[in-house]
Design a protein around this motif. Structure first.
Motif, PDB file in Angstrom:
ATOM      1  N   ILE A  26      -7.100 -18.184 -37.949  1.00 32.75           N
ATOM      2  CA  ILE A  26      -6.078 -18.504 -36.865  1.00 32.75           C
ATOM      3  C   ILE A  26      -6.683 -17.812 -35.646  1.00 32.75           C
ATOM      4  O   ILE A  26      -7.049 -18.491 -34.386  1.00 32.75           O
ATOM      5  CB  ILE A  26      -4.828 -18.565 -37.191  1.00 32.75           C
ATOM      6  N   ALA A  27      -6.671 -16.496 -35.780  1.00 31.90           N
ATOM      7  CA  ALA A  27      -7.091 -15.740 -34.930  1.00 31.90           C
ATOM      8  C   ALA A  27      -8.604 -16.071 -34.458  1.00 31.90           C
ATOM      9  O   ALA A  27      -8.798 -16.031 -33.195  1.00 31.90           O
ATOM     10  CB  ALA A  27      -7.270 -14.027 -35.392  1.00 31.90           C
ATOM     11  N   ALA A  28      -9.344 -16.169 -35.133  1.00 31.00           N
ATOM     12  CA  ALA A  28     -10.787 -16.666 -34.817  1.00 31.00           C
ATOM     13  C   ALA A  28     -10.729 -18.091 -33.890  1.00 31.00           C
ATOM     14  O   ALA A  28     -11.469 -18.141 -33.000  1.00 31.00           O
ATOM     15  CB  ALA A  28     -11.904 -16.695 -36.099  1.00 31.00           C
ATOM     16  N   ALA A  29      -9.956 -18.635 -34.391  1.00 33.99           N
ATOM     17  CA  ALA A  29      -9.922 -20.175 -33.962  1.00 33.99           C
ATOM     18  C   ALA A  29      -9.557 -20.219 -32.365  1.00 33.99           C
ATOM     19  O   ALA A  29      -9.901 -20.845 -31.432  1.00 33.99           O
ATOM     20  CB  ALA A  29      -8.959 -21.159 -34.635  1.00 33.99           C
ATOM     21  N   LEU A  30      -8.194 -19.282 -32.310  1.00 32.93           N
ATOM     22  CA  LEU A  30      -7.572 -19.093 -31.026  1.00 32.93           C
ATOM     23  C   LEU A  30      -8.785 -18.377 -29.877  1.00 32.93           C
ATOM     24  O   LEU A  30      -8.971 -18.850 -28.760  1.00 32.93           O
ATOM     25  CB  LEU A  30      -6.555 -18.321 -30.979  1.00 32.93           C
ATOM     26  N   ALA A  31      -9.419 -17.387 -30.415  1.00 33.54           N
ATOM     27  CA  ALA A  31     -10.375 -16.735 -29.641  1.00 33.54           C
ATOM     28  C   ALA A  31     -11.429 -17.529 -29.176  1.00 33.54           C
ATOM     29  O   ALA A  31     -11.918 -17.519 -27.889  1.00 33.54           O
ATOM     30  CB  ALA A  31     -10.997 -15.426 -30.400  1.00 33.54           C
ATOM     31  N   LEU A  32     -11.841 -18.300 -30.033  1.00 37.88           N
ATOM     32  CA  LEU A  32     -13.040 -19.420 -29.817  1.00 37.88           C
ATOM     33  C   LEU A  32     -12.700 -20.131 -28.794  1.00 37.88           C
ATOM     34  O   LEU A  32     -13.557 -20.656 -27.938  1.00 37.88           O
ATOM     35  CB  LEU A  32     -13.708 -20.027 -31.164  1.00 37.88           C
ATOM     36  N   SER A  33     -11.366 -20.648 -28.702  1.00 34.93           N
ATOM     37  CA  SER A  33     -10.905 -21.815 -27.879  1.00 34.93           C
ATOM     38  C   SER A  33     -10.876 -21.352 -26.569  1.00 34.93           C
ATOM     39  O   SER A  33     -11.034 -22.175 -25.542  1.00 34.93           O
ATOM     40  CB  SER A  33      -9.613 -22.267 -28.367  1.00 34.93           C
ATOM     41  N   HIS A  45     -21.490 -24.432 -30.245  1.00 29.85           N
ATOM     42  CA  HIS A  45     -21.630 -23.067 -30.796  1.00 29.85           C
ATOM     43  C   HIS A  45     -20.427 -22.274 -31.331  1.00 29.85           C
ATOM     44  O   HIS A  45     -20.604 -21.589 -32.107  1.00 29.85           O
ATOM     45  CB  HIS A  45     -22.118 -22.253 -29.487  1.00 29.85           C
ATOM     46  N   ALA A  46     -19.282 -22.628 -30.473  1.00 31.02           N
ATOM     47  CA  ALA A  46     -18.153 -22.127 -30.994  1.00 31.02           C
ATOM     48  C   ALA A  46     -17.803 -22.767 -32.556  1.00 31.02           C
ATOM     49  O   ALA A  46     -17.232 -21.768 -33.488  1.00 31.02           O
ATOM     50  CB  ALA A  46     -16.931 -22.945 -30.185  1.00 31.02           C
ATOM     51  N   VAL A  47     -18.117 -23.810 -32.784  1.00 29.45           N
ATOM     52  CA  VAL A  47     -17.826 -24.502 -34.232  1.00 29.45           C
ATOM     53  C   VAL A  47     -18.931 -23.573 -35.355  1.00 29.45           C
ATOM     54  O   VAL A  47     -18.315 -23.279 -36.336  1.00 29.45           O
ATOM     55  CB  VAL A  47     -18.042 -25.978 -34.216  1.00 29.45           C
ATOM     56  N   ALA A  48     -20.077 -23.271 -34.732  1.00 33.47           N
ATOM     57  CA  ALA A  48     -20.887 -22.799 -35.792  1.00 33.47           C
ATOM     58  C   ALA A  48     -20.347 -21.379 -35.817  1.00 33.47           C
ATOM     59  O   ALA A  48     -20.384 -20.826 -37.199  1.00 33.47           O
ATOM     60  CB  ALA A  48     -22.215 -22.812 -35.132  1.00 33.47           C
ATOM     61  N   VAL A  49     -19.997 -20.580 -35.139  1.00 35.01           N
ATOM     62  CA  VAL A  49     -19.296 -19.173 -35.205  1.00 35.01           C
ATOM     63  C   VAL A  49     -18.272 -19.233 -36.000  1.00 35.01           C
ATOM     64  O   VAL A  49     -17.990 -18.141 -36.796  1.00 35.01           O
ATOM     65  CB  VAL A  49     -18.995 -18.545 -33.557  1.00 35.01           C
ATOM     66  N   PHE A  50     -17.350 -20.122 -35.774  1.00 34.60           N
ATOM     67  CA  PHE A  50     -16.020 -20.251 -36.686  1.00 34.60           C
ATOM     68  C   PHE A  50     -16.437 -20.408 -37.972  1.00 34.60           C
ATOM     69  O   PHE A  50     -15.820 -19.786 -39.167  1.00 34.60           O
ATOM     70  CB  PHE A  50     -15.384 -21.535 -36.115  1.00 34.60           C
ATOM     71  N   LEU A  51     -17.668 -21.394 -38.379  1.00 35.67           N
ATOM     72  CA  LEU A  51     -17.889 -21.591 -39.780  1.00 35.67           C
ATOM     73  C   LEU A  51     -18.434 -20.247 -40.343  1.00 35.67           C
ATOM     74  O   LEU A  51     -18.050 -19.931 -41.762  1.00 35.67           O
ATOM     75  CB  LEU A  51     -18.969 -22.810 -39.888  1.00 35.67           C
ATOM     76  N   CYS A  52     -19.086 -19.369 -39.726  1.00 36.40           N
ATOM     77  CA  CYS A  52     -19.561 -18.340 -40.022  1.00 36.40           C
ATOM     78  C   CYS A  52     -18.482 -17.037 -40.534  1.00 36.40           C
ATOM     79  O   CYS A  52     -18.658 -16.468 -41.575  1.00 36.40           O
ATOM     80  CB  CYS A  52     -20.541 -17.612 -39.040  1.00 36.40           C
ATOM     81  N   ILE A  53     -17.654 -17.216 -39.565  1.00 35.14           N
ATOM     82  CA  ILE A  53     -16.340 -16.271 -39.739  1.00 35.14           C
ATOM     83  C   ILE A  53     -15.651 -16.839 -41.124  1.00 35.14           C
ATOM     84  O   ILE A  53     -15.235 -15.950 -41.914  1.00 35.14           O
ATOM     85  CB  ILE A  53     -15.656 -16.278 -38.686  1.00 35.14           C
ATOM     86  N   ALA A  54     -15.456 -18.193 -41.302  1.00 33.78           N
ATOM     87  CA  ALA A  54     -14.772 -18.501 -42.434  1.00 33.78           C
ATOM     88  C   ALA A  54     -15.303 -18.342 -43.655  1.00 33.78           C
ATOM     89  O   ALA A  54     -14.923 -18.066 -44.514  1.00 33.78           O
ATOM     90  CB  ALA A  54     -14.610 -20.107 -42.202  1.00 33.78           C
ATOM     91  N   ALA A  55     -16.891 -18.604 -43.710  1.00 26.15           N
ATOM     92  CA  ALA A  55     -17.440 -18.134 -44.620  1.00 26.15           C
ATOM     93  C   ALA A  55     -17.331 -16.771 -45.295  1.00 26.15           C
ATOM     94  O   ALA A  55     -17.246 -16.137 -46.456  1.00 26.15           O
ATOM     95  CB  ALA A  55     -18.971 -18.625 -44.549  1.00 26.15           C
TER      96      ALA A  55
END
Length: 432
Positions: A26-33, A45-55
């Protein structure tokens, strides 16, 4: 003996991983938004970063933790736990727990005393060299089935032992199953001794009691018949009958004493006793016999106490037999010397030697090796006339064997004989 394996950590379900990582995601999603809304980063690019953080949140750290858990489980073998060691240590009989290869995992104090060569993580076959044990152990390991074996252990004294090998199912570190071998040893010596004692008593008593019983029966018939009204003959026959009855009583007493000593021959006495008062008590008690035979008893004993591990009653019987034999069969020499000295055995160990020497006719060399046999007599007529049963030196030998000692016999014809009782010296100092 049931052994439970500890629960090994495994990978958690994805739903649990997702729940534990919710805050991070959630924190990563808010920051990227916020970054995308400010135009600093494209949506792709934001979606790619979020996927890396989730992995990173869901996968890598769990893999490392699982590997660490497997190493911990591998180091903690269920069979080597303290609980299993306590179970084996608490068993009353000698017990050894082996793995499938025959290596020692646990052993208790009784097993270490029975087989001092046993070592943990070493093969038991190297320490237990009896062919019966090795054969039974190999068969049990190969078939994973129980085995029994009976064998005779000659060191330090003869002991009949029964070995029971029982396969024990145990879990492995990774959730599987294996079998260890539990070896237990049961001492069958008391049962064997009782059987031998009964057989020996019947055989020896029937053989040795036959002569005095026949004499008593004959004298009783004579007293009831021809000598019925002859006071002189009655007195003479009653005296002979009294001697024969005394001989039978002494024979039975010696047989029972010998049987009791043999029954406990495998159990070494552990009570500390002083030899000096025992020897003096025996010498004083035999003073009337010495006066009757006109023999002077000389005692050469130290002033300080001499302690050994022994049974006082058995030691009294031992010295009584040795000194009484010297007074009876060496009376012609006129004196008997009883001395006590420390010495060094042939193997270098310290020992206490009690020597009883007479100056009588001595013993021919061909008789010396057989003197401790049951009912062996150098001169049958002389021995019986002296009231001997033929069991005295056999009893002395068995008492010394129980005390882990030995008997030395030296004699030269016409120069007397020396009987030496050797006892192991107490290693630790004793306060008196």
């Amino acid at each position: 003996m049931a052994i439970d394996a500890p629960s090994s950590p495994t990978a958690q379900p994805w739903s649990d991983r997702l729940r534990h990582s919710t805050v991070i995601l959630i924190a990563a999603a808010l920051a990227l938004s916020v970054v995308v809304s400010l135009g600093e980063l494209s949506v792709l690019h934001a979606v790619a970063v979020f996927l890396c953080i989730a992995a990173a949140a869901l996968v890598p750290w769990r893999l490392h933790d699982a590997a660490t858990s497997r190493d911990d489980v591998r180091r903690i073998n269920p069979v080597e736990s303290a609980a299993v060691a306590a179970v084996v240590a608490g068993m009353p009989d000698p017990a050894v727990l082996l793995d499938r290869a025959g290596r020692v995992i646990h052993l208790n104090a009784a097993a270490a005393q029975l087989a001092p060569a046993l070592r943990r993580n070493e093969l038991a076959q190297f320490a237990l060299r009896s062919p019966e044990i090795i054969t039974a152990l190999r068969e049990s390991i190969a078939t994973t089935e129980p085995r029994r074996a009976t064998y005779l252990d000659h060191v330090p004294v003869d002991r009949w032992m029964e070995l029971i090998i029982t396969p024990v199912p145990v879990p492995t570190a990774f959730g599987g199953a294996d079998k260890c071998m539990l070896m237990t040893f049961h001492d069958q010596t008391p049962l064997r001794r009782v059987e031998e004692m009964r057989a020996d008593f019947v055989a020896n008593a029937s053989h040795e009691l036959r002569t005095p019983l026949a004499a008593l029966s004959g004298f009783i018939d004579t007293l009831q018949g021809q000598a019925k009204d002859d006071p002189k003959a009655r007195e003479r026959f009653l005296g002979i009958m009294h001697n024969q009855a005394t001989r039978m009583a002494r024979l039975i007493d010696d047989l029972l004493s010998l049987s009791r000593v043999e029954l406990s021959a495998h159990v070494r006495p552990d009570t500390l006793v002083d030899l000096l008062p025992i020897i003096l008590q025996v010498a004083d008690g035999l003073e009337p016999l010495a006066r009757e035979r006109q023999v002077e008893v000389e005692t050469h004993l130290p002033e300080a106490p001499v302690m050994i591990a022994g049974d006082r009653e058995e030691l009294l019987r031992l010295f009584e037999n040795l000194i009484e034999n010297a007074l009876k069969y060496g009376a012609s020499g006129g004196r008997v010397i009883v001395s006590l000295t420390p010495a060094v055995a042939t193997d270098g160990t310290q020992e206490i030697r009690v020597m009883v020497r007479d100056f009588g006719p001595g013993i021919a060399p061909e008789h010396l090796p057989r003197l401790t046999e049951r009912f062996y007599r150098v001169d049958v007529g002389d021995s019986r006339s002296q009231g001997g049963t033929g069991l005295g030196l056999s009893l002395v030998k068995h008492i010394l064997n129980r005390h882990r000692g030995r008997l030395l016999i030296e004699s030269v014809p016409r120069q007397g004989a020396t009987f030496t009782a050797c006892f192991p010296q107490v290693r630790t100092p004793v306060s008196v």
